[in-house]
Write an enzyme that holds these catalytic residues in place. Structure first.
Site, PDB file in Angstrom:
ATOM      1  N   LYS A 116       0.923  -1.314  -0.231  1.00  0.00           N
ATOM      2  CA  LYS A 116      -0.095   0.090  -0.013  1.00  0.00           C
ATOM      3  C   LYS A 116       0.815   1.136  -0.100  1.00  0.00           C
ATOM      4  O   LYS A 116       0.558   2.268  -0.638  1.00  0.00           O
ATOM      5  CB  LYS A 116      -0.935  -0.008   1.279  1.00  0.00           C
ATOM      6  CG  LYS A 116      -1.759   1.359   1.420  1.00  0.00           C
ATOM      7  CD  LYS A 116      -2.715   1.635   0.252  1.00  0.00           C
ATOM      8  CE  LYS A 116      -3.717   2.624   0.339  1.00  0.00           C
ATOM      9  NZ  LYS A 116      -3.454   3.592   1.479  1.00  0.00           N
ATOM     10  N   GLU A 120       0.964   6.646  -6.614  1.00  0.00           N
ATOM     11  CA  GLU A 120       0.078   7.813  -6.813  1.00  0.00           C
ATOM     12  C   GLU A 120       0.445   9.114  -6.769  1.00  0.00           C
ATOM     13  O   GLU A 120       0.051   9.999  -7.745  1.00  0.00           O
ATOM     14  CB  GLU A 120      -0.812   7.423  -5.470  1.00  0.00           C
ATOM     15  CG  GLU A 120      -1.986   8.188  -5.424  1.00  0.00           C
ATOM     16  CD  GLU A 120      -2.922   8.137  -4.073  1.00  0.00           C
ATOM     17  OE1 GLU A 120      -2.976   6.739  -3.845  1.00  0.00           O
ATOM     18  OE2 GLU A 120      -3.120   9.146  -3.219  1.00  0.00           O
TER      19      GLU A 120
END
Lengths: 295, 295, 295, 295
Positions: free
Chosen positions: C166, C173
Site C-alpha cells: 500500500k 499515486e
C-alpha cells in the site's frame, strides 16, 4: 599535550602525522600490528596521562560502536572520547548516553579534507559541551587548516551537531559534484564545438564564479586521464548523502538536486535497470515498440 | 464519405480498417506497393471526390514535410489535409502557411491509442478552424472510441493546438510510466517482503486510486514475462517528451517529474555514464576512493 | 459472518455500510458516541462470537498503537485483528509481536479507494498467514470491487507486506498525480494555444494512453471549478510517500519522479523558501543582481 | 594597444577600468551620455586605429544584435568584433555569417566573474580563429586573473564555442548554488541541533571538500544578513541555465541536478502553483481531503 588515536588507516595515519608535526604527542592504536604504537586498548589507556583524550577514527557503524564500548572499559571518569569518524549523528546520542554513567565525556567531530588534509589541514565541525571544546582545542588547532580558526573550525552545538553538520556538508558535496559532472558530460558530448574540454575546466580555476577546490581536483583528474578512459562510471555512496536525504524527508525540506545526485549514483551501480525494463515493457504493450531483448 | 489516407504502417493500416468498418470509404497510399491502394499521389487525388480530405499518417519530420509538399502539387483549392502523425506543433504553422496560397486547408490531429486503437478507438485532439472540424467530424467520429464524443475527441484550438495537446499528453505519459516503474523497482527489490509482485499490480486494477489503462498493460506485460527476464532496460524516446520539456523551459513551468522520466530514458541508453566517470574521478582525487577501472 | 470494526470516520463508516450491504454483520465502535454501536471495547468483544475478527480503521501511529493495545486486553486467544489503516509496515511487526504471547492473530491490510470505495469497492493488499487470509476472505470479498478477486485483492506476503504494498501504491499515486499536474500547468500556461484545457483532459478519458481513474477525477474537478479558482496550491502529504522514498534510499532504488512529487508538496506548503533566499543572496553577491526585499 | 568597448554598464564599466589599469587604451561607447567617451559609433570607429578591435558588452538578444549590425556599418574590412556578452552560442553563428561578406572578423568571449572581476580578473572562454585569438591576446591577458594564462583563459574552439562553454559554466553554477541552498535550508530548519548556521558555513572555507568561491560569498551574505531576513526567496534566471538544459535535451544528456535548480527558480517566482492546485484538487476528489480555499 598527549592524546590517544584509534584507527590508523588512510585518514587516521595522516592525522597522527599532522598532530605530531604540530607538537602533540600521539599514541596510536590500530588492529594492524604493523602500524600500531601499542598492542591493545589497555596499553593505550596506560600510556596516556589522566584525564585522557582519545580520538576515535574508525569506520562508522558497528566498528565505531565496538571501539567506544571497549574504550569505556579501559578509560576512567573524566576522560574524553572524540568520535572523528563518519558516524550518523543519531549514533552520537547513543554513545554519549552509554558513557554518562561511567563519567566519561563525549564529543563528535565531523572531519573533511580527505587525503589532502595532512598537508592542507582538515575542516572541523564539532558537537559537545563548551568545556570539552575548550579542553580539546589544541587538537582542533593542530588539525585544522592555517588561517583564522573560524574558517576551518566550528563548534556547531551539543553532542551530535558536529556529525549533523558534516552529514549536510557531504550532501552538498554530492550535489556540487553532480553539477560539475553534468556540465562535463554535456561538454564531452559536444566535442564538435568544444575542442578542449580539459582546457575549459582548467580555465575556470581563477576568476570564474564556479571556481572551487573540487574544480581543481576535476582538472587534476582530467589532466591525468583525459576523457576518463580508464575509469568506469560506477560510484559508491558512503552514507552521509542518504542520511541527508532522510533528514530532508523527515523535516519536509525539498532537496531535488542533492537527491538527483544520490539517485544518479544508485543508477550507476546497476547492471540493468528494473524500472527501465518496466517502461520498455509498457511501450511495447501499447505501441508495439520493439524492446531490446537479452541474448 | 470518402477520404484519402497516406501512410499504411502500424498505425495507418489499423486506422484504415477502423474507418472502413465505420462505413467510410478509404483510399490508402503507401510507398510499399504491397499495401497501397493506388500507385501514387496523383492517382490518390484522382480517386477522391472534390473537395477532397486527405489524412496524413507518416513519420514526423522530413517525411511528413515531403508528403505535405507533394500533396500540395496534386490537390486543389478547397481540399483539406489533416496531419494525424506526431509532428511537432510548430511544424503545423509551417505547413498551414505553405498551403494557404494554394487555397488548401490544413488541420492537425493528435492521435493516441497505439496498437489498441483499432479495437478501442483513438483519443483525438485536433487543431484548426471550426469549419474544418465540422467537415471532418465523420472521420473523427469513426476513429474515436464509442461513448460521448467529448470523452474521446476535443477541438483544442487553432492549427497547432491538436499536436500541442498531444505533445503534453505524451509528456504526462512519460511521467506516469516512470511512476509505475519506480514503484515496480522498489517492489521487485524487496522480494523478501513482497512475495507476489505481479499479483500486487494485478490487484490494483479495480478499486485503487492508481488504476489505469497503463496499469492494465503493465499487468499484461508482467504476466507474459514475470520480472522482465527477456527485456533490457533500454528505452527510446520519440520526441514529444523532449518537446514538452522544451516548452516547460520556454514557459518557466516547473516539470521535475516529467523531466526525471526523460532523463531516466537517456541514462538507460548509455553504455557508461560520462558524468558518473567524472564523479568517480573526483572521489578518487579527494578521498583516495578506489575507482572501477575498465579492463 | 459477524465482525467488529473500530473507527467509524470517513473511511470506516463507508466500509461498515459496504460490509453490511454484503450481508456481514458489523458491530462498530468509535469514540464518537453519535456513531458507535457499542459503548466501549469490552462491549465490542462481548458482542462478537469467538473466535472474533476485529478490523481496525483508525489513524496510523499512536492512535492505532493504542487501539491495538487496548484490544489485546479484551480479546482472547485465537481472535484476529486486522489493521486496515495506513500504518507504516514496520509497525505491523511490532503489533504482531506484541500479540503473539497472547495468542491473538494479526494481519495488515492496505486499503485503497478513498471516499468512492463504498460504491466501487476497495482495492485490498493484505499481509499475514494463509490461514488468516482464508479466515477473513468473506470480509475481503465484501470490501473489494466486483469482478475477479485477483484484480481487487492480493495476498502480498507475511505480516507487513500488505502495508508495504500500500505504501508503494501511494508513492506511485504521488508520481502519477504530479505528472498530470505538470501537464496541466503547461496547458494552463499556454492558453493562447490551448483554448479548452478542461475539454482536453476530458477528451483523454477514452482511447488515450493516459486514461485512468485519476484522470476522470481531474476532469471532475476541472468541471466543478475550471482553472481551480477556489483552490490553493497547498498540498499535504500523509506519510506513505515519505516512507516510500525512505525505502528507496535504504534499498538504493533510484526514485527521481516520485521524489520530485514529494518535494513539490513540501515546497507548496512554504510561505517563503529558505533555499531560494540563499540563491537570491548568492546572485546578489557575485553579480550585483537585485534581490526582492521583504517589505 | 587601443580598443573600442561598447556597453559601460555594471560589467562594461569595470572592464574598461581593468583594461586601462593594464595599459590598454579604451574608447568606450554607451547610450548613456553620462558615461560614454564618444557620442556615437561613427565617432568610436574614427577614434580607433585600423585594423580595429571592438569589444561588445551589452545585453544579449536584440540589443547585441542591433549593436553588431550598427557596428558593421562603421567598421572596415579586417576589423574585429568580440562579443563578450551573454549571447546564446547560436547567435554567434548568425553574427559571424552576417559579418563575413563585409570582411569583418568575429569572436565570442564568455566572461565570468561578476562585479568582482575588476579586482580578481575575469575567467575567459573564447571562440574564433587562432589568428584572432592571437591578435586579441593582450586584451584577454589584461582581463583575465593573474597567474598562469591557462587557469583563467581558454580558446575553446571555433566561433560559438566560447559562449557554449560559458553557457555550460552557468548551468553548473546553477547546480552548485542549488546544492549549497538545499544544505542551507536543512541546517536552517534544524536549529534545535545546529546552533550556529553561519558559523558552520564559515568553517567550511578552508580544508573542507566543499570550499569554493561561492561558499565564500554565501558566508559573506550570511554575515551581512543572518537567516536572510531581508531577502525574498524569489530568483530570476538569465537564460544560460535554460539553454544548457535545452542542449542537454537535444543531446540526450541526463541533467537531473541542474534541471532541479532551474525548476526551483521557476517555482520561486510563482504566487501560487497551478500544478499544486491540480494535486490538491485530485486529493480532494478521491479522498475528501480538505483543500485550502482562497479567501
Amino acid at each position: 599535550m598527549q592524546i590517544g588515536l584509534i584507527g590508523l588507516g588512510k585518514m587516521g595515519n595522516n592525522m597522527r602525522t599532522r598532530l605530531r608535526n604540530a607538537g602533540i604527542e600521539v599514541t596510536g592504536y590500530d588492529r594492524n600490528p604493523a602500524v600500531t604504537d601499542v598492542p591493545d586498548l589497555a596499553a593505550l589507556a596506560a600510556a596516556l596521562p589522566a584525564p585522557r583524550i582519545v580520538w576515535v577514527m574508525v569506520p562508522a557503524g558497528e566498528i565505531t560502536d565496538g571501539v567506544i564500548h571497549d574504550l569505556a572499559d579501559v578509560l576512567d571518569e573524566g576522560d574524553l572520547i572524540i568520535d572523528g569518524g563518519n558516524s550518523k549523528w543519531t549514533e552520537d546520542f547513543k554513545h554519549s548516553e552509554y558513557l554518562v554513567p561511567k563519567g566519561i565525556e563525549f564529543m563528535d567531530a565531523g572531519v573533511s579534507g580527505g587525503v589532502w588534509g595532512l598537508e592542507n589541514g582538515y575542516g572541523l565541525m564539532v558537537g559537545g559541551t563548551a568545556e570539552n571544546v575548550e579542553r580539546a582545542m589544541p587538537i582542533f588547532d593542530a588539525l585544522r587548516p592555517e588561517g583564522p580558526r573560524e574558517e576551518g573550525f566550528v563548534h556547531v552545538g551539543e553532542v551530535g551537531a558536529g556529525h549533523y553538520a558534516k552529514m549536510v556538508h557531504n550532501g552538498i558535496e554530492y550535489g556540487i559534484m553532480q553539477a560539475y559532472a553534468e556540465g562535463y558530460e554535456l561538454l564531452d558530448t559536444k566535442k564538435d564545438i568544444i575542442k578542449d574540454v580539459t582546457g575549459t575546466f582548467k580555465a575556470w580555476q581563477r576568476g570564474t564564479v564556479v571556481r572551487s577546490w573540487l574544480l581543481d581536483l576535476l582538472v587534476r583528474a582530467l589532466e591525468a586521464d583525459p576523457e576518463f578512459h580508464d575509469i568506469q562510471g560506477y560510484v559508491q555512496d558512503s552514507g552521509e548523502g542518504r542520511w541527508t536525504l532522510e533528514e530532508a524527508i523527515e523535516n519536509a525540506v525539498p532537496m531535488p538536486a542533492i537527491s538527483a545526485a544520490i539517485f544518479a549514483r544508485f543508477v550507476s551501480r546497476q547492471e540493468d535497470s528494473p524500472s527501465m525494463k518496466a517502461v520498455a515493457a509498457l511501450r511495447n504493450q501499447f505501441g508495439g515498440h520493439a524492446v531490446k531483448e537479452l541474448d
